[in-house]
Design a protein around this motif. Sequence first.
Motif, PDB file in Angstrom:
ATOM      1  N   LEU A  59       0.847  -1.170   0.000  1.00  0.00           N
ATOM      2  CA  LEU A  59       0.000   0.000   0.000  1.00  0.00           C
ATOM      3  C   LEU A  59       0.894   1.235   0.000  1.00  0.00           C
ATOM      4  O   LEU A  59       2.096   1.146   0.253  1.00  0.00           O
ATOM      5  CB  LEU A  59      -0.940   0.008   1.205  1.00  0.00           C
ATOM      6  N   TRP A  60       0.302   2.356  -0.306  1.00  0.00           N
ATOM      7  CA  TRP A  60       1.024   3.625  -0.330  1.00  0.00           C
ATOM      8  C   TRP A  60       0.681   4.393   0.939  1.00  0.00           C
ATOM      9  O   TRP A  60      -0.493   4.474   1.323  1.00  0.00           O
ATOM     10  CB  TRP A  60       0.624   4.433  -1.563  1.00  0.00           C
ATOM     11  N   VAL A  61       1.711   4.935   1.579  1.00  0.00           N
ATOM     12  CA  VAL A  61       1.516   5.686   2.824  1.00  0.00           C
ATOM     13  C   VAL A  61       2.340   6.972   2.780  1.00  0.00           C
ATOM     14  O   VAL A  61       3.258   7.125   1.980  1.00  0.00           O
ATOM     15  CB  VAL A  61       1.925   4.866   4.071  1.00  0.00           C
ATOM     16  N   ARG A  62       1.982   7.851   3.687  1.00  0.00           N
ATOM     17  CA  ARG A  62       2.688   9.124   3.854  1.00  0.00           C
ATOM     18  C   ARG A  62       2.813   9.369   5.355  1.00  0.00           C
ATOM     19  O   ARG A  62       1.963   8.955   6.136  1.00  0.00           O
ATOM     20  CB  ARG A  62       1.850  10.190   3.166  1.00  0.00           C
ATOM     21  N   SER A  63       3.879  10.037   5.729  1.00  0.00           N
ATOM     22  CA  SER A  63       4.058  10.398   7.129  1.00  0.00           C
ATOM     23  C   SER A  63       2.992  11.399   7.545  1.00  0.00           C
ATOM     24  O   SER A  63       2.641  12.296   6.776  1.00  0.00           O
ATOM     25  CB  SER A  63       5.442  11.026   7.332  1.00  0.00           C
ATOM     26  N   ASN A  64       2.514  11.274   8.748  1.00  0.00           N
ATOM     27  CA  ASN A  64       1.536  12.215   9.290  1.00  0.00           C
ATOM     28  C   ASN A  64       2.198  13.190  10.260  1.00  0.00           C
ATOM     29  O   ASN A  64       1.521  13.938  10.945  1.00  0.00           O
ATOM     30  CB  ASN A  64       0.400  11.447   9.983  1.00  0.00           C
ATOM     31  N   ARG A  65       3.525  13.166  10.300  1.00  0.00           N
ATOM     32  CA  ARG A  65       4.262  14.078  11.179  1.00  0.00           C
ATOM     33  C   ARG A  65       4.372  15.452  10.526  1.00  0.00           C
ATOM     34  O   ARG A  65       4.243  15.592   9.320  1.00  0.00           O
ATOM     35  CB  ARG A  65       5.661  13.544  11.454  1.00  0.00           C
ATOM     36  N   ASN A  66       4.652  16.456  11.344  1.00  0.00           N
ATOM     37  CA  ASN A  66       4.852  17.813  10.839  1.00  0.00           C
ATOM     38  C   ASN A  66       6.319  18.125  10.580  1.00  0.00           C
ATOM     39  O   ASN A  66       6.641  19.192  10.081  1.00  0.00           O
ATOM     40  CB  ASN A  66       4.280  18.842  11.823  1.00  0.00           C
ATOM     41  N   ASP A  67       7.205  17.210  10.941  1.00  0.00           N
ATOM     42  CA  ASP A  67       8.627  17.407  10.691  1.00  0.00           C
ATOM     43  C   ASP A  67       9.111  16.288   9.770  1.00  0.00           C
ATOM     44  O   ASP A  67       8.332  15.452   9.341  1.00  0.00           O
ATOM     45  CB  ASP A  67       9.422  17.437  12.003  1.00  0.00           C
ATOM     46  N   ASN A  68      10.411  16.283   9.454  1.00  0.00           N
ATOM     47  CA  ASN A  68      10.910  15.284   8.505  1.00  0.00           C
ATOM     48  C   ASN A  68      11.568  14.089   9.184  1.00  0.00           C
ATOM     49  O   ASN A  68      12.325  13.368   8.543  1.00  0.00           O
ATOM     50  CB  ASN A  68      11.859  15.926   7.497  1.00  0.00           C
ATOM     51  N   ARG A  69      11.273  13.855  10.460  1.00  0.00           N
ATOM     52  CA  ARG A  69      11.835  12.691  11.152  1.00  0.00           C
ATOM     53  C   ARG A  69      11.303  11.399  10.556  1.00  0.00           C
ATOM     54  O   ARG A  69      10.181  11.324  10.066  1.00  0.00           O
ATOM     55  CB  ARG A  69      11.493  12.748  12.636  1.00  0.00           C
ATOM     56  N   VAL A  70      12.114  10.377  10.589  1.00  0.00           N
ATOM     57  CA  VAL A  70      11.732   9.071  10.062  1.00  0.00           C
ATOM     58  C   VAL A  70      10.624   8.471  10.925  1.00  0.00           C
ATOM     59  O   VAL A  70      10.738   8.413  12.147  1.00  0.00           O
ATOM     60  CB  VAL A  70      12.961   8.132  10.019  1.00  0.00           C
ATOM     61  N   VAL A  71       9.564   8.053  10.278  1.00  0.00           N
ATOM     62  CA  VAL A  71       8.450   7.412  10.968  1.00  0.00           C
ATOM     63  C   VAL A  71       8.641   5.894  10.952  1.00  0.00           C
ATOM     64  O   VAL A  71       8.327   5.210  11.913  1.00  0.00           O
ATOM     65  CB  VAL A  71       7.105   7.761  10.291  1.00  0.00           C
ATOM     66  N   LEU A  72       9.180   5.391   9.840  1.00  0.00           N
ATOM     67  CA  LEU A  72       9.339   3.947   9.696  1.00  0.00           C
ATOM     68  C   LEU A  72      10.623   3.637   8.957  1.00  0.00           C
ATOM     69  O   LEU A  72      10.874   4.190   7.884  1.00  0.00           O
ATOM     70  CB  LEU A  72       8.163   3.360   8.900  1.00  0.00           C
ATOM     71  N   TYR A  73      11.443   2.793   9.553  1.00  0.00           N
ATOM     72  CA  TYR A  73      12.535   2.130   8.844  1.00  0.00           C
ATOM     73  C   TYR A  73      12.429   0.675   9.244  1.00  0.00           C
ATOM     74  O   TYR A  73      12.518   0.345  10.431  1.00  0.00           O
ATOM     75  CB  TYR A  73      13.922   2.671   9.185  1.00  0.00           C
ATOM     76  N   GLU A  74      12.185  -0.179   8.264  1.00  0.00           N
ATOM     77  CA  GLU A  74      11.971  -1.587   8.570  1.00  0.00           C
ATOM     78  C   GLU A  74      12.506  -2.447   7.434  1.00  0.00           C
ATOM     79  O   GLU A  74      12.269  -2.161   6.262  1.00  0.00           O
ATOM     80  CB  GLU A  74      10.472  -1.841   8.758  1.00  0.00           C
ATOM     81  N   VAL A  75      13.240  -3.472   7.802  1.00  0.00           N
ATOM     82  CA  VAL A  75      13.701  -4.471   6.844  1.00  0.00           C
ATOM     83  C   VAL A  75      12.776  -5.676   6.966  1.00  0.00           C
ATOM     84  O   VAL A  75      12.652  -6.251   8.040  1.00  0.00           O
ATOM     85  CB  VAL A  75      15.168  -4.876   7.127  1.00  0.00           C
ATOM     86  N   ASP A  76      12.087  -5.988   5.861  1.00  0.00           N
ATOM     87  CA  ASP A  76      11.132  -7.090   5.856  1.00  0.00           C
ATOM     88  C   ASP A  76      10.881  -7.463   4.399  1.00  0.00           C
ATOM     89  O   ASP A  76      10.704  -6.566   3.560  1.00  0.00           O
ATOM     90  CB  ASP A  76       9.826  -6.646   6.524  1.00  0.00           C
ATOM     91  N   PRO A  77      10.849  -8.736   4.081  1.00  0.00           N
ATOM     92  CA  PRO A  77      10.621  -9.123   2.687  1.00  0.00           C
ATOM     93  C   PRO A  77       9.259  -8.690   2.139  1.00  0.00           C
ATOM     94  O   PRO A  77       9.060  -8.695   0.924  1.00  0.00           O
ATOM     95  CB  PRO A  77      10.753 -10.646   2.693  1.00  0.00           C
TER      96      PRO A  77
END
Length: 78
Positions: free
Chosen positions: A8-26
């Motif tokens: 699916l396509w997602v976008r951060s809901n934060r007001n800054d540019n901090r990473v919301v998700l970094y995940e390694v998964d197949p």
Amino acid sequence: MAEESKTLWVRSNRNDNRVVLYEVDPAHPGGEALVFRDGDRAFEVGETPEVQRLLHEKQLVKVPAAEVKKQQAAEETK
């Protein structure tokens, strides 16, 4: 034949540019996902438990595929 993971396509809901998700998964395209605030940019991710948790907590928001295609088409004409 191996079953493909649903993405699916997602976008951060934060007001800054901090990473919301970094995940390694197949389940993620290319085997990893990195999502941060970058204007209206959407990121394609797999439906992992972590993505579901972040959606539930409203740290990520889903972006309709039609909206992503429209943005990609507009970028190609620039």
